[in-house]
Design a protein around this motif. Structure first.
Motif, short mmCIF file in Angstrom:
data_model
loop_
_atom_site.label_atom_id
_atom_site.label_comp_id
_atom_site.label_asym_id
_atom_site.label_seq_id
_atom_site.Cartn_x
_atom_site.Cartn_y
_atom_site.Cartn_z
N ILE A 20 1.01 -1.19 0.00
CA ILE A 20 0.13 0.20 0.06
C ILE A 20 0.86 1.11 0.08
CG2 ILE A 20 -0.29 -0.17 2.48
CD1 ILE A 20 -2.95 1.34 0.27
N ALA A 21 0.64 2.05 -0.87
CA ALA A 21 1.40 3.51 -1.03
C ALA A 21 1.17 4.51 0.17
CB ALA A 21 1.23 3.84 -2.39
N VAL A 22 2.20 5.03 0.56
CA VAL A 22 1.91 6.01 1.59
C VAL A 22 2.42 7.30 0.98
CG1 VAL A 22 2.21 4.68 3.66
CG2 VAL A 22 4.24 5.56 2.66
N LYS A 24 1.74 8.35 -3.16
CA LYS A 24 1.30 7.55 -4.08
C LYS A 24 1.92 7.86 -5.43
CE LYS A 24 -2.54 6.68 -1.45
NZ LYS A 24 -2.50 5.24 -0.98
N TYR A 25 1.61 6.59 -6.28
CA TYR A 25 1.97 6.87 -7.97
C TYR A 25 0.53 7.10 -8.37
CZ TYR A 25 1.55 4.02 -12.17
OH TYR A 25 1.25 3.19 -13.20
N TRP A 26 0.70 8.27 -9.07
CA TRP A 26 -0.69 8.59 -9.96
C TRP A 26 -0.32 9.36 -11.27
CZ3 TRP A 26 -4.82 6.02 -9.66
CH2 TRP A 26 -6.11 6.65 -10.49
N GLY A 27 -0.35 8.78 -12.34
CA GLY A 27 0.24 9.34 -13.49
C GLY A 27 1.66 8.86 -14.33
N LYS A 28 1.40 8.62 -15.62
CA LYS A 28 2.27 7.95 -16.34
C LYS A 28 3.04 8.93 -17.24
CE LYS A 28 0.55 3.21 -16.11
NZ LYS A 28 -0.79 3.62 -15.93
N ARG A 29 4.42 8.98 -17.52
CA ARG A 29 4.90 9.63 -18.48
C ARG A 29 4.97 8.95 -19.72
NH1 ARG A 29 9.41 8.62 -15.31
NH2 ARG A 29 11.37 7.80 -16.66
N GLY A 79 -0.73 -6.70 -23.54
CA GLY A 79 0.66 -6.26 -23.63
C GLY A 79 1.23 -6.41 -22.48
N ARG A 80 0.54 -5.97 -21.40
CA ARG A 80 1.33 -6.15 -19.95
C ARG A 80 2.10 -7.61 -19.72
NH1 ARG A 80 -1.35 -2.26 -15.97
NH2 ARG A 80 -1.24 -0.22 -17.08
N PHE A 81 1.05 -8.56 -19.96
CA PHE A 81 1.64 -10.03 -19.59
C PHE A 81 2.69 -10.30 -20.62
CE2 PHE A 81 -2.61 -11.07 -17.70
CZ PHE A 81 -2.29 -11.14 -16.49
N GLY A 162 4.15 -4.90 -15.98
CA GLY A 162 2.96 -5.42 -15.74
C GLY A 162 2.03 -4.72 -15.01
N SER A 163 2.38 -4.04 -13.89
CA SER A 163 1.41 -2.86 -13.42
C SER A 163 2.46 -2.12 -12.59
CB SER A 163 0.37 -3.63 -12.54
OG SER A 163 -0.33 -2.76 -11.91
N GLY A 164 2.36 -0.69 -12.77
CA GLY A 164 3.42 0.07 -11.91
C GLY A 164 3.50 -0.20 -10.54
N SER A 165 2.45 -0.36 -9.78
CA SER A 165 2.63 -0.58 -8.24
C SER A 165 3.14 -2.06 -7.97
CB SER A 165 1.36 -0.66 -7.79
OG SER A 165 0.31 -1.43 -8.41
N ALA A 166 3.38 -2.91 -8.92
CA ALA A 166 3.63 -4.26 -8.73
C ALA A 166 5.23 -4.11 -8.32
CB ALA A 166 3.29 -5.23 -9.94
N CYS A 167 5.97 -3.19 -9.14
CA CYS A 167 7.30 -3.09 -8.86
C CYS A 167 7.82 -3.06 -7.28
CB CYS A 167 8.08 -2.05 -9.81
SG CYS A 167 7.78 -0.57 -9.04
N ARG A 168 6.76 -2.46 -6.67
CA ARG A 168 7.22 -2.31 -5.37
C ARG A 168 7.04 -3.46 -4.37
NH1 ARG A 168 3.78 2.92 -5.54
NH2 ARG A 168 2.22 1.24 -4.70
N SER A 169 6.15 -4.58 -5.00
CA SER A 169 5.91 -5.68 -4.24
C SER A 169 7.22 -6.76 -4.56
CB SER A 169 4.50 -6.48 -4.73
OG SER A 169 3.31 -5.92 -3.87
N SER A 218 -7.42 2.26 -11.96
CA SER A 218 -6.11 3.02 -11.79
C SER A 218 -5.78 3.37 -13.05
CB SER A 218 -5.07 2.30 -10.94
OG SER A 218 -5.84 1.88 -9.77
N THR A 219 -5.55 2.51 -14.00
CA THR A 219 -4.84 2.73 -15.51
C THR A 219 -5.70 3.91 -16.17
OG1 THR A 219 -4.27 0.50 -15.23
CG2 THR A 219 -4.21 1.80 -17.40
N SER A 220 -7.00 3.74 -16.38
CA SER A 220 -7.63 4.84 -17.00
C SER A 220 -7.99 5.96 -16.32
CB SER A 220 -9.00 4.26 -17.42
OG SER A 220 -9.99 4.09 -16.65
C1 DP6 Z 1 -3.89 4.42 -6.45
O1 DP6 Z 1 -0.21 0.25 -10.18
O2 DP6 Z 1 -2.90 -0.21 -10.41
O3 DP6 Z 1 -2.93 2.28 -5.79
O4 DP6 Z 1 0.57 0.87 -13.39
O5 DP6 Z 1 -1.85 1.29 -14.46
O6 DP6 Z 1 -1.27 -0.96 -13.56
P1 DP6 Z 1 -1.11 0.66 -13.30
O7 DP6 Z 1 -1.63 1.12 -12.22
P2 DP6 Z 1 -1.65 0.76 -10.70
O8 DP6 Z 1 -1.77 1.91 -9.89
C2 DP6 Z 1 -1.79 2.13 -8.52
C3 DP6 Z 1 -2.38 3.39 -8.15
C4 DP6 Z 1 -2.42 3.60 -6.59
C5 DP6 Z 1 -1.43 4.11 -5.94
C6 DP6 Z 1 0.05 3.55 -5.59
O9 DP6 Z 1 -0.27 2.02 -5.41
O10 DP6 Z 1 0.95 3.97 -5.61
#
Ligand code: DP6
Length: 418
Positions: A20-22, A24-29, A79-81, A162-169, A218-220
């Motif tokens: 869980i992000a403290v 947050k990641y929100w937005g892609k370049r 594409g992600r898989f 695969g999913s941005g937040s997955a890199c932190r897991s 989250s993606t859209s």
């Molecule tokens: C609000 O990692 O689910 O949980 O990269 O498009 O797969 P994609 O998005 P995702 O977004 C997570 C957003 C969040 C904040 C966070 O985990 O940092």
């Protein structure tokens, strides 16, 4: 390739936590490579309570790559898989299983197909970052099967695709995803700030909030925010860089006051960016807002933060207490307002159920006898049924190989899900 008959199945099983992000990641370049507009920081949750388990099998008899999630076949064509599979396959090495007489040369991996079965130990629909645990586990377990030698940083950069937040897991404890500068994403990787033992007094209580509403993914959602929210630009360029430094310092020195203030402020700003998006995105609901106000009033009445809250792209509250004592006080307040719908207290608390007895709550009568929180001005109204259930957890470790073959999700003879 290997044992002549070609009928063998070789498998690996792994388990990965969610996070869980403290900050947050929100937005892609970069949408394709999944490169973020700012750094983010997360805590990894105990995999005993929230994790994905994945078994990957390879056999010369498999005609194509296939995947099953929670027992149901899903398409791997996305594409992600495909990015994750391609990146891991590129790094595959020779594999030898002497017992089974199987030898796979690294150049053979391009011709072999895999079967992947994955399972979450928590409801996927609960909106609890299942993609983070799932994609991290996908990459980690494929890497084990294919004898990939790359370090965690490299694996995190593959999981990111695969999913941005997955890199932190890919790590336990406290983790930072460094946004990086390079256009090819090579420096957009996660690093561990401290392991799960560094600050092990922290208690995490998740309120799984009932919601009938279909949420924006989250993606859209973040794509719309990048395109339309002026606040997002300000947040990414001005607010987050400074906040990340302060958060790293708070974690290093176990300064709960600072940790809690930063966590709450960042969650609120993330949701403000969602509101600033056109059309606006509402992830929190009335129940989420009630939980925020409960915590804010408590924190204010004590003069210093007793608990931190954070909300992702959904209405569930993730509450972080500095110790067991505050966690039990929090639970008493929460259960006063949100008693269980069906009066069944045991199934209302998932994970570390012992928190209930620590809070003196052994039966529904104990819940009914709870006093109204003193700091609340209008304590009379209760909201039975607005929380589906609670999860009590703690910080946890990163991905692990599961060696007990009985826990594998694929049958070693048929190569299909058990
Ligand atoms: C609000 O990692 O689910 O949980 O990269 O498009 O797969 P994609 O998005 P995702 O977004 C997570 C957003 C969040 C904040 C966070 O985990 O940092």
């Amino acid at each position: 390739m290997a044992a002549e008959e070609g009928q063998w199945v070789l498998m690996a099983t792994g388990r990965s936590p969610t996070n869980i992000a403290v900050i947050k990641y929100w937005g892609k370049r970069d949408e394709a490579l999944i490169l973020p507009v700012n750094d983010s920081i997360s805590v990894t949750l105990d995999p005993d309570h929230l994790s994905a388990t994945t078994t990957v099998a390879v056999s010369p008899s498999f005609p194509s790559d296939r995947m099953w999630l929670n027992g149901k076949e899903i398409s791997l064509s996305g594409g992600r898989f495909q990015s994750c599979l391609r990146e891991i396959r590129k790094r595959a090495q020779n594999v030898e299983d002497e017992k089974k007489g199987i030898r796979i040369k690294k150049e053979d991996w391009g011709k072999l197909h895999v079967h992947i079965a994955s399972y979450n130990n928590f409801p996927t629909a609960a909106g609890l970052a299942s993609s983070a645990a799932g994609l991290a586990c996908f990459v980690f377990t494929l890497g084990k099967l294919m004898n990939v030698k790359e370090d965690c940083g490299e694996l995190s950069s593959i999981a990111r695709q695969g999913s941005g937040s997955a890199c932190r897991s890919i790590y336990g404890g406290f983790v930072k995803w460094c946004m990086g500068k390079n256009n090819d994403g090579s420096d957009s990787i996660a690093v561990q700030l401290a392991d799960e033992t560094h600050w092990n007094d922290l208690v995490i209580i998740i309120a799984v909030v009932s919601s009938k509403q279909k949420e924006t993914s989250s993606t859209s959602g973040m794509r719309d925010s990048v395109e339309t929210s002026p606040l997002l630009q300000y947040r990414a360029q001005t607010v987050v860089p400074e906040r990340v430094l302060k958060m790293e310092e708070a974690i290093k020195s176990r300064n709960f006051e600072s940790f809690a203030r930063l966590t709450c402020a960042d969650s609120n700003q993330f949701h403000a960016v969602c509101l600033d998006t056109s059309p606006p995105i509402f992830y929190m609901n009335d129940t989420s807002h009630r939980i925020i106000s409960l915590v804010e009033k408590w924190n204010q009445s004590e003069g210093t933060p007793q608990v931190a809250y954070t909300f992702d792209a959904g209405p569930n509250a993730v509450l972080i207490a500095p110790n067991r004592k505050n966690a039990t006080l929090l639970l008493q307040k929460l259960l006063y307002y949100f008693p269980p719908q069906d009066n069944d207290l045991r199934s209302y608390m998932v994970g570390d159920k012992s928190i209930l007895s620590d809070a003196g709550l052994k039966s529904i009568e104990d819940v009914e006898a709870l006093p109204a929180p003193a700091e609340m001005k209008t304590p009379s109204q209760k909201f039975k049924g607005d929380v589906s259930y609670f999860i009590c957890s703690r910080l946890g470790a990163g991905p692990k190989v599961v060696t007990d073959e009985s826990l594998a999700l694929i049958d070693s003879v048929t190569g299909l899900p058990k």
